[in-house]
Structures are given as structure tokens and as C-alpha cells.
Write an enzyme that holds these catalytic residues in place. Structure first.
Site, PDB file in Angstrom:
ATOM      1  NE  ARG A 264      -1.976   0.752   4.060  1.00  0.00           N
ATOM      2  CZ  ARG A 264      -1.229   1.365   5.000  1.00  0.00           C
ATOM      3  NH1 ARG A 264      -0.732   2.549   4.793  1.00  0.00           N
ATOM      4  NH2 ARG A 264      -0.984   0.758   6.142  1.00  0.00           N
ATOM      5  CG  HIS A 268      -5.548   2.149   7.020  1.00  0.00           C
ATOM      6  ND1 HIS A 268      -5.660   0.820   6.706  1.00  0.00           N
ATOM      7  CD2 HIS A 268      -6.704   2.485   7.648  1.00  0.00           C
ATOM      8  CE1 HIS A 268      -6.830   0.370   7.137  1.00  0.00           C
ATOM      9  NE2 HIS A 268      -7.474   1.353   7.707  1.00  0.00           N
ATOM     10  CE1 TYR A 277       2.009   2.984   8.801  1.00  0.00           C
ATOM     11  CE2 TYR A 277       0.829   4.714   9.971  1.00  0.00           C
ATOM     12  CZ  TYR A 277       0.906   3.818   8.934  1.00  0.00           C
ATOM     13  OH  TYR A 277      -0.116   3.747   8.018  1.00  0.00           O
TER      14      TYR A 277
HETATM   15  C1  LIG Z   1     -13.060  -6.284  13.818  1.00  0.00           C
HETATM   16  C2  LIG Z   1     -12.334  -4.986  13.564  1.00  0.00           C
HETATM   17  N1  LIG Z   1     -11.288  -4.654  14.357  1.00  0.00           N
HETATM   18  C3  LIG Z   1     -10.622  -3.499  14.149  1.00  0.00           C
HETATM   19  C4  LIG Z   1     -11.011  -2.654  13.149  1.00  0.00           C
HETATM   20  C5  LIG Z   1     -10.248  -1.356  12.883  1.00  0.00           C
HETATM   21  N2  LIG Z   1      -9.463  -1.471  11.651  1.00  0.00           N
HETATM   22  C6  LIG Z   1      -9.869  -0.910  10.497  1.00  0.00           C
HETATM   23  S1  LIG Z   1      -8.827  -1.206   9.245  1.00  0.00           S
HETATM   24  C7  LIG Z   1      -7.783  -2.108  10.227  1.00  0.00           C
HETATM   25  C8  LIG Z   1      -6.513  -2.724   9.666  1.00  0.00           C
HETATM   26  C9  LIG Z   1      -6.798  -3.726   8.611  1.00  0.00           C
HETATM   27  O1  LIG Z   1      -5.612  -4.159   8.013  1.00  0.00           O
HETATM   28  P1  LIG Z   1      -5.597  -5.266   6.891  1.00  0.00           P
HETATM   29  O2  LIG Z   1      -6.522  -6.375   7.243  1.00  0.00           O
HETATM   30  O3  LIG Z   1      -4.183  -5.623   6.626  1.00  0.00           O
HETATM   31  O4  LIG Z   1      -6.243  -4.539   5.606  1.00  0.00           O
HETATM   32  P2  LIG Z   1      -5.763  -3.252   4.807  1.00  0.00           P
HETATM   33  O5  LIG Z   1      -6.538  -2.095   5.360  1.00  0.00           O
HETATM   34  O6  LIG Z   1      -4.291  -3.105   4.978  1.00  0.00           O
HETATM   35  O7  LIG Z   1      -6.127  -3.490   3.382  1.00  0.00           O
HETATM   36  C10 LIG Z   1      -8.269  -2.149  11.522  1.00  0.00           C
HETATM   37  C11 LIG Z   1      -7.587  -2.822  12.654  1.00  0.00           C
HETATM   38  C12 LIG Z   1     -12.123  -3.031  12.349  1.00  0.00           C
HETATM   39  N3  LIG Z   1     -12.555  -2.278  11.340  1.00  0.00           N
HETATM   40  N4  LIG Z   1     -12.747  -4.210  12.564  1.00  0.00           N
END
Ligand SMILES: Cc1ncc(C[n+]2csc(CCOP(=O)(O)OP(=O)(O)O)c2C)c(N)n1
Length: 390
Positions: A264, A268, A277
Site C-alpha cells: 500500500r 491506510h 510509522y
Molecule cells: C473487527 C475490527 N477490528 C478493528 C477494526 C479497525 N481497523 C480498520 S482497518 C484495520 C486494519 C486492517 O488491516 P488489513 O486487514 O491488513 O487490511 P488493509 O486495510 O491493509 O487493506 C483495523 C484494525 C475493524 N474495522 N474491525
């Protein structure tokens, strides 16, 4: 074509499938070449166009957010090949269950451009009709869509169809219980589902190395699910591994886990600041592996991406961006009280109370031109109906 055998994967020697190097050279791969043998010059150019258009959608939506037209946007900059290579491998009747970042897949599924931004503008609770494009609306609860995909896959299996469900999620999602539960169910029922993990190296500010001591693809065999690790910035390799996995699922071979190793390049979401970070040098390292640049290099080398063709692709991307912007800005504001509609199908005292409270709050603006008087009148009618019903 051989099937992937569980026994092929050993700790420490997991290969990454690659058909196009970052410099744009075509590698031959005895196992995967056959899966993209039919991808001719025009289809390669079409994949290139898709990626350029998707990047343009992404930068336009990011700009719209910065200009205050969207509340938030989750950029996919750098993940175009992972999304296009897999998205274009699917059949119309396959069904996609994605997170919030798969706008490129939604584009490949034929989502209306304005539908991509409705939710992020806050004018609706969901962007598109899932059955119109066979793609569920984006899931924000990390990993939950893997369970939905598995359930759907078991359903189509029971129906005797050879359609496949595909769950898209990030590396961070693999730490969620939901994903692990989905893997167990999919393995148990030999469900026709593909777990497509875009390992973009970060779960907001958590690096993948912290969550996964071993490559993410190594987790699935522990559940009895074959897995493959692919260069996620190589559109051709992603298409090849996805086609193989689709073929396995259609033929009754069950689930496959794909780890598309990508990056990415942006934040985010537009609410995040990755400079806090991660090192700029890391981004530069990955920029050199840009998925669009490598396909462009390969096509140019072969004389396929002429100046004329390149200009036509840019013009198309600009037209798409203009359409997206116009559609976004023209979205009508919903009536404020409409947020309470469709929450429950029958009267519900909790919602009635909230509606009443919000209505009284809105009335404090009476006299202001923005007062939604029609909405308040409608609210009064609904409220009286609720009272009679309860
Ligand atoms: C169950 C849950 N826990 C925490 C969050 C907060 N949150 C939103 S995005 C994220 C990180 C997700 O990372 P990843 O699965 O690697 O996907 P990416 O966004 O990098 O595509 C988190 C922890 C959430 N949306 N749902």
C-alpha cells in the site's frame, strides 16, 4: 494442470509465483504459463488500461476527499495488479465479498462509478446493489466477509452450481478469529471459496512481520487448505494463480488461499499519516516494483504500447475521473430523518426514541434555510404511526 498439493509447502522454502519481473521481463513458469496462454496482446493492453483507470479513480477520489467532497477514502495505490489480475479472472456468476479497499475489483465487476463513492460521501448506508454486480457491499469489520463468502460458497455448492465465492481481505485480517473460523469451515465442507489475501505489508500502523512470523500463505495448509504466494504487483501471475484456484473450486477441489504480496503506497485511509510509522525508503523500494510500470515496460518493449495507445488510455482514465467527480458532486443530500428508515422492518421503541430526540434537535434550527421541514413532517407522521403500533 496439476493440483496444488499440501505436501508441496515446507517451512522456509515457499516460492513466490512471478511471470513479469519489476523491470518488465517475461519469465516462463512451467506450472503457470498455461493458465495465461490465451492472454493475447489486446487482453494485456486491456489489463494495462484497467490498472491505469483504477489508479486514476483512486487519485481522483483521494483528491475529492481532500477537497471536502468525501468524508474518507481508502486508497489502493500499488495494489492495482492484485485487484485487476484476480478481478478479471472471475466469471459473472462468481460472487465477491470484499473489504473497503477493493474499489479496483468493484470496477472490474462493473460497479457504477458514482456507487464507488456514495458511502464515503455519507449519502447512503451502502453503495450498490450486490446482485447487480455479484459483489457484496464493502465490509468494514475486518475479516467478517470471509465467513460470508464461506457460507455463500457452501450454499452454491448445495445448489449444484459451479460458481465460486471470493473473499478479499488484508494481511491484518488473518489475525482475526473470523478468518480462522472461515478457513476451518471452508476446509471442513470443501467449499468453493478463494481466500484472496492482499498482503500490503501494513494493517494501519502494524507491520505484517509483527503479526505473521511466517509468510501468511503458510497458515492455510495448517487448516488443510492449499495456498500459493504470488507477486501481487504482477498482474499476469495474479491472473494465473486465481484461474487455477477457480478451476480447482469449480471442479470440486475446495478452497484455495492466495497471498498476493503487494504494498500500500499511500496511507491506510485519508485519515492516516504513514510518515509517522514507516520509512520513506521502504516506499521507494516498493515504488520500483510498481505494477503499472512493469506491464508498461513489457508492452513497450514488445512495441504494443505506442504513444497513441498510451494517450488513448490516459484520455479514458481522465474521462472516468471526470465522470466520477461529476457523479459524486451531484449526489443529493438525503433527508436527515431518513437515517432511521429501514433499520427495523417493524416499529421499534429504541429507534422511535432516537428519532424523536434527533427530530427535536433538528427543530432547534427552525428558521434556518437548511431546515428539512418536509423530513420533519414525514417524521411526525411516522412517529404517530409508531405510537399507535406500540
Ligand atoms: C473487527 C475490527 N477490528 C478493528 C477494526 C479497525 N481497523 C480498520 S482497518 C484495520 C486494519 C486492517 O488491516 P488489513 O486487514 O491488513 O487490511 P488493509 O486495510 O491493509 O487493506 C483495523 C484494525 C475493524 N474495522 N474491525
Amino acid at each position: 494442470m496439476d493440483e496444488i498439493h499440501l505436501g508441496e509447502l515446507h517451512l522456509g522454502d515457499i516460492d513466490t509465483v512471478q511471470l513479469l519481473t519489476p523491470e518488465g521481463s517475461r519469465l516462463s513458469d512451467a506450472r503457470y504459463d498455461a493458465w495465461v496462454a490465451d492472454v493475447g496482446d489486446e487482453q494485456l493492453l486491456a489489463l494495462y488500461e484497467d490498472m491505469v483507470v483504477i489508479r486514476r479513480i483512486d487519485t481522483e477520489a483521494t483528491a475529492l476527499q481532500r477537497q471536502g467532497e468525501l468524508g474518507l477514502w481508502p486508497p489502493l495505490l500499488g495494489q492495482e495488479a492484485a485487484q485487476v489480475g484476480s478481478g478479471r479472472a472471475l466469471r459473472r456468476d462468481d460472487f465477491v465479498f470484499s473489504s473497503y479497499r477493493e474499489n479496483g475489483v468493484a470496477y472490474c465487476r462493473g460497479a457504477d462509478l458514482t456507487d464507488l463513492v456514495r458511502v464515503w460521501r455519507g449519502t447512503t448506508a451502502s453503495g450498490w446493489d450486490p446482485y447487480a454486480i455479484n459483489m457484496a457491499t464493502p465490509q468494514v469489520i475486518i475479516g467478517a466477509q470471509t465467513l460470508h463468502a464461506t457460507g455463500y460458497a457452501i450454499g452454491v455448492q448445495n445448489d449444484g452450481s459451479d460458481a465460486v465465492a471470493v473473499a478479499y481481505f488484508g494481511d491484518g485480517a488473518t489475525s482475526e478469529g473470523d478468518v480462522n473460523e472461515a478457513l476451518i469451515f471452508a476446509a471442513t465442507y470443501s467449499a468453493p471459496v478463494i481466500f484472496f489475501c492482499q498482503n500490503n505489508q501494513w494493517a494501519i500502523s502494524e507491520p505484517v512481520k509483527l503479526q505473521a512470523q511466517r509468510p501468511v500463505a503458510e497458515r492455510a495448509p495448517g487448516f488443510g487448505i492449499p495456498s500459493v504466494r504470488v507477486d501481487g504487483n504482477d498482474v499476469l501471475a495474479v491472473m494465473a494463480v486465481t484461474r487455477l484456484a477457480l478451476d480447482r473450486a469449480r471442479g470440486g477441489g475446495g478452497p484455495t488461499f492466495i497471498e498476493a504480496v503487494t504494498y500500500r503506497m499511500g496511507p491506510h485511509t485519508t485519515a492516516d499519516d504513514p510518515t509517522r510509522y514507516r520509512d520513506a525508503s521502504e516506499v521507494e523500494t516498493w515504488r520500483a516494483k510498481d505494477p503499472i510500470a512493469r506491464l508498461a515496460a513489457y508492452l513497450s518493449e514488445r512495441g504494443l504500447l505506442t504513444d497513441e495507445r498510451s494517450e488513448a488510455v490516459s484520455a479514458k482514465a481522465d474521462a472516468v475521473a471526470a465522470e466520477l467527480r461529476a457523479g459524486c458532486i451531484a449526489l443529493p443530500d438525503p433527508e436527515p430523518m431518513a437515517v432511521f428508515d429501514h433499520v427495523y422492518s417493524t416499529a421499534h421503541t429504541g429507534i422511535s426514541r432516537q428519532r424523536d430526540h434527533y427530530s427535536r434537535y433538528l427543530r432547534t434550527f427552525v428558521g434556518d434555510d437548511t431546515t428539512p421541514s418536509a423530513a420533519l413532517d414525514q417524521h411526525d407522521t411516522l412517529h404517530q404511526q409508531d405510537r399507535k403500533a406500540s
